[in-house]
Scaffold this active site. Sequence first.
Site, short mmCIF file in Angstrom:
data_model
loop_
_atom_site.label_atom_id
_atom_site.label_comp_id
_atom_site.label_asym_id
_atom_site.label_seq_id
_atom_site.Cartn_x
_atom_site.Cartn_y
_atom_site.Cartn_z
N ASN A 107 1.98 20.99 25.09
CA ASN A 107 1.23 21.03 26.35
C ASN A 107 1.20 19.60 26.89
O ASN A 107 0.46 18.76 26.39
CB ASN A 107 -0.20 21.54 26.08
CG ASN A 107 -1.06 21.48 27.33
OD1 ASN A 107 -0.58 21.21 28.43
ND2 ASN A 107 -2.35 21.75 27.17
N HIS A 156 -7.37 27.06 28.78
CA HIS A 156 -7.48 25.80 28.04
C HIS A 156 -8.88 25.20 28.25
O HIS A 156 -9.45 25.33 29.33
CB HIS A 156 -6.40 24.82 28.52
CG HIS A 156 -6.27 23.64 27.61
ND1 HIS A 156 -7.14 22.58 27.66
CD2 HIS A 156 -5.40 23.37 26.60
CE1 HIS A 156 -6.80 21.70 26.72
NE2 HIS A 156 -5.75 22.16 26.06
N GLU A 187 -8.24 26.13 19.62
CA GLU A 187 -8.28 24.68 19.83
C GLU A 187 -9.73 24.21 19.84
O GLU A 187 -10.39 24.27 20.89
CB GLU A 187 -7.64 24.32 21.17
CG GLU A 187 -6.20 24.73 21.32
CD GLU A 187 -5.48 23.86 22.34
OE1 GLU A 187 -4.49 23.24 21.96
OE2 GLU A 187 -5.93 23.78 23.50
N GLY A 223 -7.40 15.61 21.55
CA GLY A 223 -7.24 14.25 22.03
C GLY A 223 -8.10 13.23 21.33
O GLY A 223 -8.23 12.09 21.77
N SER A 250 -5.15 17.57 18.07
CA SER A 250 -4.67 16.41 17.31
C SER A 250 -3.64 16.75 16.23
O SER A 250 -3.62 16.15 15.16
CB SER A 250 -5.85 15.62 16.71
OG SER A 250 -6.67 15.10 17.75
P1 13P Z 1 -3.99 16.97 21.49
O1 13P Z 1 -2.85 17.43 20.64
O2 13P Z 1 -3.66 15.76 22.33
O3 13P Z 1 -5.26 16.82 20.71
O4 13P Z 1 -4.25 18.15 22.57
C1 13P Z 1 -4.35 19.44 22.12
C2 13P Z 1 -4.32 20.34 23.28
O5 13P Z 1 -5.23 20.34 24.10
C3 13P Z 1 -3.15 21.23 23.44
O6 13P Z 1 -3.39 22.19 24.41
#
Ligand code: 13P
Length: 253
Positions: free
Chosen positions: A9, A97, A169, A175, A215
């Site tokens: 993504n 999301h 998630e 992030g 992450s």
């Molecule tokens: P990160 O891998 O940067 O933590 O983001 C995950 C995400 O939101 C994928 O949709």
Amino acid sequence: MRQKIVAGNWKMNKTMPEAQALSSEVMGMVSSEVTTNTKVVLCVPFPFLPVIKYLLGKSSVAVGAQNCSEHDWGAYTGEVSALMLKSMDIPYVILGHSERRQYFGEDGKLLVKKIDKALAAALTPIFCCGEPLEVREKGTHDTLVRQQVEEALFHLSAESLKKVVIAYEPVWAIGTGKTATSQQAQEMHAVIRKQLASKYGDTIAQEISILYGGSVNSKNAQELFSCPDVDGGLVGGASLKSREFVDIIKAMK
Ligand code: 13P
């Protein structure tokens, strides 16, 4: 056997030349890694879709969008419909999301409409669910995630549900560099699969791919992906670097 999927993504990142370079690099490195039961998807910003789709051509890497409208056509400035994506042969779309929920007020009611539009256009929705930190700390994460799954998906027939990919998630892992442990991921994936089984039966629940996101990187991917109910990953930051992303794909083996 349910499909294993690693989806990147990209969120709102990259210029067009950077997007082309990254896609080419991934395509070049990944072809031998993809088996018939593993799918690699790049979910890129809307303006890049046709170019990246063309660039990937008939390679083993597919392209996806990150959102679509709940409407088909009309006076909705700035929106993109599932029918438009379908007309470009885009096979996947991320829906629900946590960033869409948080910054754009998307809720279960709206997601029902978006999921329906995506399925009606024969797109595969990658439906995201996951709890924020305060909910995890209260210990009510199972309840919230089950509620998110039920309100967005349980109106679907079994045939339609089979076309959906789910991504768990946890918001606190997105992030932040703070990945869920493989145990936390497995526990929640098992909760979701059990919930699907209670509504649709075990056979169908076993066919649904449930991805983990938050992450994911080349160091933690293998352990996460080895959990019995984790069928791959939805990868944000680490999908913006070709080598790192391909190493995550390799961890799928
Ligand atoms: P990160 O891998 O940067 O933590 O983001 C995950 C995400 O939101 C994928 O949709």
